[in-house]
Design an enzyme around this catalytic site. Structure first.
Site, PDB file in Angstrom:
ATOM      1  N   ILE A 507       0.588  -1.158   0.241  1.00  0.00           N
ATOM      2  CA  ILE A 507       0.535   0.229  -0.212  1.00  0.00           C
ATOM      3  C   ILE A 507       0.719   1.050  -0.168  1.00  0.00           C
ATOM      4  O   ILE A 507       0.194   2.224   0.028  1.00  0.00           O
ATOM      5  CB  ILE A 507      -1.016  -0.433   0.854  1.00  0.00           C
ATOM      6  CG1 ILE A 507       0.146  -0.582   2.433  1.00  0.00           C
ATOM      7  CG2 ILE A 507      -2.679  -1.399   1.019  1.00  0.00           C
ATOM      8  CD1 ILE A 507      -0.898   0.313   3.925  1.00  0.00           C
ATOM      9  N   GLY A 508       2.319   0.965   0.184  1.00  0.00           N
ATOM     10  CA  GLY A 508       3.136   2.024   0.303  1.00  0.00           C
ATOM     11  C   GLY A 508       4.243   1.825  -0.126  1.00  0.00           C
ATOM     12  O   GLY A 508       4.964   0.728   0.279  1.00  0.00           O
ATOM     13  N   GLY A 510       8.610   4.026   1.005  1.00  0.00           N
ATOM     14  CA  GLY A 510       8.363   4.954   1.302  1.00  0.00           C
ATOM     15  C   GLY A 510      10.832   4.761   1.383  1.00  0.00           C
ATOM     16  O   GLY A 510      10.784   4.211   0.939  1.00  0.00           O
ATOM     17  N   GLY A 511      10.905   5.407   2.070  1.00  0.00           N
ATOM     18  CA  GLY A 511      12.630   6.039   2.254  1.00  0.00           C
ATOM     19  C   GLY A 511      13.142   4.376   2.867  1.00  0.00           C
ATOM     20  O   GLY A 511      14.011   3.703   2.559  1.00  0.00           O
ATOM     21  N   LYS A 514       9.165  -1.100   2.126  1.00  0.00           N
ATOM     22  CA  LYS A 514       7.618  -0.872   1.354  1.00  0.00           C
ATOM     23  C   LYS A 514       6.661  -1.135   2.376  1.00  0.00           C
ATOM     24  O   LYS A 514       7.077  -1.401   3.680  1.00  0.00           O
ATOM     25  CB  LYS A 514       7.624  -1.966   0.542  1.00  0.00           C
ATOM     26  CG  LYS A 514       7.867  -1.812  -1.254  1.00  0.00           C
ATOM     27  CD  LYS A 514       7.480  -2.905  -1.643  1.00  0.00           C
ATOM     28  CE  LYS A 514       7.503  -2.426  -3.134  1.00  0.00           C
ATOM     29  NZ  LYS A 514       7.680  -3.863  -4.216  1.00  0.00           N
ATOM     30  N   VAL A 515       5.307  -0.703   2.281  1.00  0.00           N
ATOM     31  CA  VAL A 515       3.863  -0.971   3.438  1.00  0.00           C
ATOM     32  C   VAL A 515       3.609  -2.062   2.521  1.00  0.00           C
ATOM     33  O   VAL A 515       2.718  -1.656   1.962  1.00  0.00           O
ATOM     34  CB  VAL A 515       3.420   0.262   3.883  1.00  0.00           C
ATOM     35  CG1 VAL A 515       2.805   0.304   4.949  1.00  0.00           C
ATOM     36  CG2 VAL A 515       4.822   1.198   4.710  1.00  0.00           C
ATOM     37  N   ASP A 625       9.727  14.723  11.832  1.00  0.00           N
ATOM     38  CA  ASP A 625       9.337  14.698  10.273  1.00  0.00           C
ATOM     39  C   ASP A 625       8.272  14.885   9.405  1.00  0.00           C
ATOM     40  O   ASP A 625       7.361  14.558   9.366  1.00  0.00           O
ATOM     41  CB  ASP A 625      10.048  13.770   9.840  1.00  0.00           C
ATOM     42  CG  ASP A 625       9.747  13.140   8.028  1.00  0.00           C
ATOM     43  OD1 ASP A 625       9.965  14.492   7.203  1.00  0.00           O
ATOM     44  OD2 ASP A 625      10.113  12.205   7.685  1.00  0.00           O
TER      45      ASP A 625
END
Ligand SMILES: *[C@@H]1O[C@H](CO)[C@@H](O)[C@H](O)[C@H]1NC(C)=O
Ligand SMILES: *[C@@H]1O[C@H](CO)[C@@H](O)[C@H](O)[C@H]1NC(C)=O
Ligand SMILES: *[C@@H]1O[C@H](CO)[C@@H](O)[C@H](O)[C@H]1NC(C)=O
Ligand SMILES: *[C@@H]1O[C@H](CO)[C@@H](O)[C@H](O)[C@H]1NC(C)=O
Ligand SMILES: *[C@@H]1O[C@H](CO)[C@@H](O)[C@H](O)[C@H]1NC(C)=O
Ligand SMILES: *[C@@H]1O[C@H](CO)[C@@H](O)[C@H](O)[C@H]1NC(C)=O
Ligand SMILES: *[C@@H]1O[C@H](CO)[C@@H](O)[C@H](O)[C@H]1NC(C)=O
Ligand SMILES: *[C@@H]1O[C@H](CO)[C@@H](O)[C@H](O)[C@H]1NC(C)=O
Length: 843
Positions: A507-508, A510-511, A514-515, A625
């Site tokens: 579902i995503g 990022g740095g 993965k999610v 952040d």
């Protein structure tokens, strides 16, 4: 085909140890050699050695005692006690090595910008507990990935040429997880400016190729056709040319010819730096056997990596013909005819035995072999064709890589990084940059010691028995994460929950990694964030996140359900947030549009979460952040703050700030934090102010595609806010739906968050209270004059707000907040400088 495969040599230049032996014997016998080019920058390092080593008239300097180029917290100097290297004992450069167990940088100061060779010598051997045969690592030159997850198997020399435009060349070695890196010898040497010029041609489709001068190149093959090995001592630029017989697909179709003394370099064009006389003076040609009807190609095959473009340099020198314009032939790259009816002497004004070269750039390769052929053309009067030399150079891809996609490890900001920061600042008056830099340097000097102590001690998460291999190399402390062991979830349970990390459940990204969406055994829907094990930085963030989230529980903070650190995994398991990120509801997706009231409620929720972080526990926590992508929404659009990977515990009682390297996301970064590297809760307030404008305007915080003055949202929105015309730039979908008073309050709040100096910014508690008020102004029928003194309004607020205001001891009075002056941006605004600095960057 079998022949092709048999003759395929690896795409690397592998230097056979026995070739080195030859070289060294040669040097012993002939102590002299000619070198026509005098490089301005020349670094030759004999890594891990205590004695200098001279090869030809090049001295490789021992770096055992002094490693002035090197930034590394831990390295091991390895010396194979001669016996362990067989049979190439004389390859003395390979005898010693420097081993790295963590990311390491070599920094070379470059006196003259332009192209430089980088040559890396590797030879794996075993030293004490360190088996270099099991090493795996990535190497970077500045930002360019040279090698990714590389494991040298035999003696090998990797050669690159890169155009260095800044004052320093930084070469970074980064071991793969639980592995090590090493280097036996290292060269950084100037290349003559005209060696790689911008006049290569594309052939498929035909046309000029522009931009060769900025390309990083890796030498894949450098071949002396029809001649012997030309070693580095016989080449003015220290290159090695190998014979072509191993690349010839059908050796019987070819023969060779040699006339080295005849070679005469032309005025202009090819020189002895282009290729030595010994290369131009020999060639491989068609073996026509005096048969005028011969009709075949002579073909060489090379291994290449698909997905890259290659620069092909063909060297010709007509030592075959007896008169000008005698020979006409075709030259092919793959099946493309790149030089039809090629007449070598016509390119050299009719002179024979005169060097000439042509550069071609291939299309993106889609297979792992590349062939070069020469053969007769229909215009040939007699079937013959020749080639004297060939170079194949891999070009960096659009991700600035010559290998895989390894991630450059992040080091703390230091003076060395200034070049990069200055590079971003095109258009900013120099004086302003200097001010920023002076701040920076001053701060760094103070903080260097601190930063060093924090940096690159590898922290291996206690993962049970599976770390035996890694811990051998880890000289750092093993740090146990999270005292609450009940958070730990077995890897198998997560495999099951995510259908073995099914890409369809992703579902995503990022740095950090993965999610995935997953369902645990008990039916709990979770978000599973799986860290990229290659990222050392990720490990620190992983640890922070667990530490932070296991300390805090709040309605407006995303809850950590558990984590997994088995088998070097770094997996975090969170409550699943049905509606994704706030950002995803503002722009760039087809989620339904959020109304103004919903947006206000989301901002209020996020503000509550941050307010709790800043004040809710004995030790304040700074998120670091804050951005719309880190504010998540549950099924009821309730906001929760996520991603604590960068969080830092806030000031101790007697301090006012935390010193730390600048981290966070461009477009949201507090200019004061950037300037002074001092972190306070007010840095989060600044970032939250940017989020507020983002919510209002529904556009990215940095959008380089927009006109210059609009690129940076914070800067642009502040301009309209100051003019009192914020309504001009609000999300068109909200047009006419925001009550002017609510908008005014919202705009003022955001503006105060973006004050240049932290002291002038409101606390998160104040922000929260003002947003509540903006919501009241939107919902309730307010009877008072809109210009009323804010303190009068308290009575009309919902009980919830009033109650909050009572318990919140940290927030200033409303009146106090209203008085704080933020409009005195006289003269030069630092935030403007900052926004220029970061304009072209995004994270
Ligand atoms: C190598 O020798 C040549 C001529 O003998 C000389 O010009 C050059 O400077 C030498 N190079 C080095 C690195 O000493
Ligand atoms: C390494 O070199 C040795 C001896 O030169 C050779 O037998 C072996 O096949 C080489 N291995 C690889 C992977 O090239
Ligand atoms: C290096 O790159 C710059 C542009 O970035 C270019 O102007 C310069 O000519 C290049 N130098 C060489 C030697 O290719
Ligand atoms: C040239 O060709 C001859 C035979 O035709 C062969 O023996 C010799 O090894 C070749 N030389 C090179 C350098 O390839
Ligand atoms: C290399 O250079 C030496 C000295 O200049 C020379 O004697 C030798 O023949 C050269 N080798 C080749 C292959 O050209
Ligand atoms: C030479 O190779 C090219 C490209 O593969 C091919 O088109 C051509 O027909 C070949 N010529 C001969 C004589 O085989
Ligand atoms: C090159 O590789 C492709 C597949 O990767 C194969 O189809 C083709 O035949 C190969 N070409 C040669 C000349 O071996
Ligand atoms: C190689 O990297 C440079 C930046 O270093 C970039 O400008 C260039 O476009 C890259 N080459 C390709 C083919 O993408």
């Amino acid at each position: 085909m079998k022949a092709f495969i048999r003759h395929m040599i690896s795409s690397n230049i592998r230097v056979n140890p026995s070739a080195f032996l030859t070289t060294f014997l040669l040097i012993l016998n002939l102590a002299c050699c000619q070198r026509g080019f005098d490089p301005i920058d020349r670094y030759y390092i004999n890594c891990g050695s205590s004695t200098d080593l001279t090869v030809g008239n090049i001295t490789y300097v021992a770096d055992r005692s002094s490693s002035r180029f090197l930034t590394t917290p831990q390295d091991i100097l390895a010396d194979s006690n001669l016996n362990s290297i067989t049979p190439s004992e004389d390859s003395r450069l390979f005898r010693t090595a420097r081993i790295f167990t963590g990311p390491t940088r070599y920094t070379f100061s470059i006196q003259q910008g332009g192209r430089h060779w980088i040559r890396l010598h590797f030879y794996p051997f075993t030293y004490q507990n360190y088996d270099m045969n099991s090493a795996s690592f990535s190497v970077f030159s500045q930002q360019t990935t040279l090698l990714s997850e590389f494991s040298p198997r035999n003696a090998s020399v990797k050669e690159y040429s890169v155009n260095v435009t800044s004052g320093d060349l930084v070469i970074t070695f980064s071991p793969s997880t639980n592995s090590l890196a090493y280097i036996n010898a290292l060269e950084v040497v100037s290349v003559p400016d005209d060696l790689i010029a911008d006049d290569a041609s594309l052939f498929n489709p035909p046309g000029p190729f522009n931009g060769l001068v900025t390309q990083a190149l890796e030498t894949v093959a450098r071949v002396n056709m029809g001649g012997p090995l030309v070693s580095l001592v016989n080449d003015t630029l220290g290159r090695t040319w190998v014979p072509d017989s191993n690349f010839l697909l059908q050796q019987n179709l070819a023969t060779n010819e040699s006339n080295v003394p005849a070679v005469h370099y032309p005025q202009g064009g090819a020189s002895s730096n282009t290729a030595p006389q010994t290369v131009y003076g020999t060639c491989t040609k068609m073996n026509s056997g005096n048969d005028p009807n011969s009709n075949f190609n002579v073909t060489w095959g090379f291994n290449v990596d698909p997905g890259f473009q290659y620069l092909i340099r063909l060297h010709f020198c007509d030592i075959v013909s007896t008169a000008a314009n005698q020979l006409v032939f075709n030259v092919y790259i793959g099946s493309s005819l790149v030089a039809p009816d090629f007449e070598p002497s016509s390119r050299t004004s009719g002179h024979l035995a005169t060097p000439y070269f042509m550069d071609f750039v291939t299309p993106l390769m889609d297979q792992n072999n590349l062939s070069i052929s020469i053969g007769p053309s229909p215009r040939s009067s007699y079937p013959d064709a020749f080639l004297n030399g060939l170079e194949i150079m891999k070009m960096n891809n659009s991700r600035d890589s010559l290998a895989g996609s390894s991630v450059l490890p992040r080091f703390p900001a230091s003076k060395k990084n200034l070049g990069m920061i200055v590079g971003l600042s095109v258009g900013v008056p120099v004086a302003l940059i200097l001010i920023v830099l002076l701040f920076f340097i001053h701060k760094r000097r103070k903080q260097r010691l601190l930063a060093h102590s924090k940096t690159w001690v590898p922290i291996y998460v206690n993962g049970g028995a599976s770390h035996t291999q890694g811990s051998k190399y880890s000289t750092g402390t093993n740090v146990s994460v999270g005292s609450n062991m009940s958070y730990r979830i077995p890897f198998v349970a997560l495999q099951e929950a995510t259908n073995n990390f099914d890409e369809n459940l992703a579902i995503g990204i990022g740095g950090f990694g993965k999610v995935y969406k997953g369902v645990l055994h008990d039916g709990t829907v979770v978000a599973v964030k799986r860290g990229n094990p290659k990222s050392q930085q990720g490990l620190a963030e992983f640890r922070t996140e667990i530490e932070m989230l296991s300390q805090f529980r709040h309605r407006h903070l995303v809850s950590l359900i558990g984590y997994c650190d088995e088998k070097n995994e770094m997996i975090l398991v969170y409550e699943y947030m049905e509606n994704g990120t706030l950002k995803g509801h503002l722009y760039g997706s087809d989620n339904p549009c959020l109304g103004w009231k919903e947006r206000l409620e989301i901002c209020i929720g996020a503000a509550r979460g941050l307010h709790y972080l800043h004040t809710g526990d004995s030790k304040p926590v700074i998120h670091r952040d804050v951005k719309s992508a880190n504010i998540l929404l549950d099924e009821n659009l309730m906001a929760k703050v996520a991603d604590f990977g960068l969080s830092k515990t806030g000031p101790e009682v007697d301090q006012t700030h935390v010193s730390t390297a600048v981290k966070g996301s461009f477009g949201y970064l507090d200019p004061e934090y950037f300037r002074r590297q001092q972190l306070t809760e007010k840095s989060d307030v600044y970032s939250f102010g940017v989020v507020l404008f983002e919510v209002l305007c529904a556009r990215p915080v940095i959008d380089p595609s927009l006109p210059r003055e609009m690129v940076n949202l914070a800067e642009w929105a502040m301009r309209w806010q100051k003019k009192g015309q914020l309504d001009q730039i609000t999300d068109p979908k909200l047009s006419g739906k925001i009550k002017p008073d609510s908008l005014r309050k919202f705009g003022e709040t955001a503006e105060k968050c973006l004050a240049d100096f932290g002291v002038d910014r409101p606390s998160m508690g104040d922000v929260l209270w003002n947003l509540e008020y903006a919501l009241q102004l939107q919902e309730a029928v307010v009877h008072n004059d809109p210009e009323e003194n804010s303190t009068n309004v308290i009575g009309q607020l919902s009980p919830q707000v009033a109650e909050f205001n009572n318990v919140d001891h940290t927030s200033n009075s409303v009146a106090g907040f209203e008085e704080s002056s933020v409009d005195d941006l006289s003269g030069v605004s630092m935030s403007r400088v900052f926004s220029q600095l970061v304009k072209s960057e995004g994270r």
